[in-house]
Design a protein around this motif. Sequence first.
Motif, mmCIF file in Angstrom:
data_model
loop_
_atom_site.group_PDB
_atom_site.id
_atom_site.type_symbol
_atom_site.label_atom_id
_atom_site.label_comp_id
_atom_site.label_asym_id
_atom_site.label_seq_id
_atom_site.Cartn_x
_atom_site.Cartn_y
_atom_site.Cartn_z
ATOM 1 N N VAL A 88 1.022 -1.036 -0.092
ATOM 2 C CA VAL A 88 -0.061 -0.023 -0.289
ATOM 3 C C VAL A 88 0.886 1.366 0.080
ATOM 4 O O VAL A 88 1.630 1.279 0.654
ATOM 5 C CB VAL A 88 -0.887 -0.022 1.301
ATOM 6 N N VAL A 89 0.555 2.109 -1.010
ATOM 7 C CA VAL A 89 1.413 3.451 -1.034
ATOM 8 C C VAL A 89 0.591 4.536 -0.755
ATOM 9 O O VAL A 89 -0.430 4.554 -1.382
ATOM 10 C CB VAL A 89 2.163 3.487 -2.566
ATOM 11 N N GLN A 90 0.968 5.404 0.170
ATOM 12 C CA GLN A 90 0.315 6.621 0.367
ATOM 13 C C GLN A 90 1.165 7.838 0.017
ATOM 14 O O GLN A 90 2.095 7.730 0.782
ATOM 15 C CB GLN A 90 -0.361 6.624 1.848
ATOM 16 N N ARG A 91 0.756 8.655 -0.813
ATOM 17 C CA ARG A 91 1.365 9.916 -1.144
ATOM 18 C C ARG A 91 0.592 11.054 -0.788
ATOM 19 O O ARG A 91 -0.619 11.104 -1.113
ATOM 20 C CB ARG A 91 1.666 10.115 -2.694
ATOM 21 N N ASP A 92 0.965 12.013 0.307
ATOM 22 C CA ASP A 92 0.219 13.224 0.800
ATOM 23 C C ASP A 92 -0.061 14.045 -0.468
ATOM 24 O O ASP A 92 -1.123 14.348 -0.892
ATOM 25 C CB ASP A 92 0.782 13.803 2.030
ATOM 26 N N ARG A 93 1.222 14.739 -0.865
ATOM 27 C CA ARG A 93 0.983 15.605 -2.084
ATOM 28 C C ARG A 93 2.287 15.205 -2.830
ATOM 29 O O ARG A 93 3.272 14.926 -2.326
ATOM 30 C CB ARG A 93 1.004 16.978 -1.483
ATOM 31 N N PRO A 94 2.141 15.696 -4.179
ATOM 32 C CA PRO A 94 3.554 15.742 -4.918
ATOM 33 C C PRO A 94 4.542 16.337 -4.540
ATOM 34 O O PRO A 94 4.626 17.572 -3.670
ATOM 35 C CB PRO A 94 3.251 16.207 -6.115
ATOM 36 N N GLY A 95 5.793 15.695 -4.427
ATOM 37 C CA GLY A 95 6.883 16.395 -3.638
ATOM 38 C C GLY A 95 7.239 16.232 -2.193
ATOM 39 O O GLY A 95 8.076 16.409 -1.648
ATOM 40 N N GLU A 96 6.032 15.479 -1.573
ATOM 41 C CA GLU A 96 6.173 15.233 -0.149
ATOM 42 C C GLU A 96 6.570 13.758 -0.058
ATOM 43 O O GLU A 96 6.698 12.978 -0.624
ATOM 44 C CB GLU A 96 5.094 15.770 0.484
ATOM 45 N N GLN A 97 6.442 13.301 1.616
ATOM 46 C CA GLN A 97 7.253 12.025 1.838
ATOM 47 C C GLN A 97 6.015 11.148 1.487
ATOM 48 O O GLN A 97 4.881 11.271 1.327
ATOM 49 C CB GLN A 97 7.342 12.277 3.481
ATOM 50 N N THR A 98 6.375 9.918 1.110
ATOM 51 C CA THR A 98 5.541 8.832 0.609
ATOM 52 C C THR A 98 5.595 7.505 1.619
ATOM 53 O O THR A 98 6.724 7.611 2.012
ATOM 54 C CB THR A 98 6.080 8.235 -0.620
ATOM 55 N N MET A 99 4.649 7.081 2.008
ATOM 56 C CA MET A 99 4.537 6.014 3.077
ATOM 57 C C MET A 99 4.288 4.607 2.209
ATOM 58 O O MET A 99 3.244 4.673 1.459
ATOM 59 C CB MET A 99 3.391 6.295 4.183
ATOM 60 N N ARG A 100 5.173 3.682 2.489
ATOM 61 C CA ARG A 100 4.824 2.428 1.741
ATOM 62 C C ARG A 100 4.906 1.289 2.898
ATOM 63 O O ARG A 100 5.659 1.071 3.716
ATOM 64 C CB ARG A 100 5.928 2.253 0.902
#
Length: 76
Positions: free
Chosen positions: A48-60
């Motif tokens: 599961v990949v969660q991206r807050d906003r482009p260019g910000e931290q991504t949680m995998r």
Amino acid sequence: MSGLVSWRAAAMVVAILVVSGVMRILLEWQRRRTFAALMADAPPGTVVVQRDRPGEQTMRVTLGGQTRRSRAGERK
């Protein structure tokens, strides 16, 4: 000097801040609840990949290698 800000304006600002805070808490609670439901019955190896906003931290998040029984199968 005591009449610069009316009590109604001050109450409106406080009310907006309170409503904003409550909405943030409810939205975060719903996001976490959805994530837990998604992961509860996911097969092993699910990513599961969660991206807050482009260019910000991504949680995998990767679900572990052990098979898990669904909650429906855990009833006693």
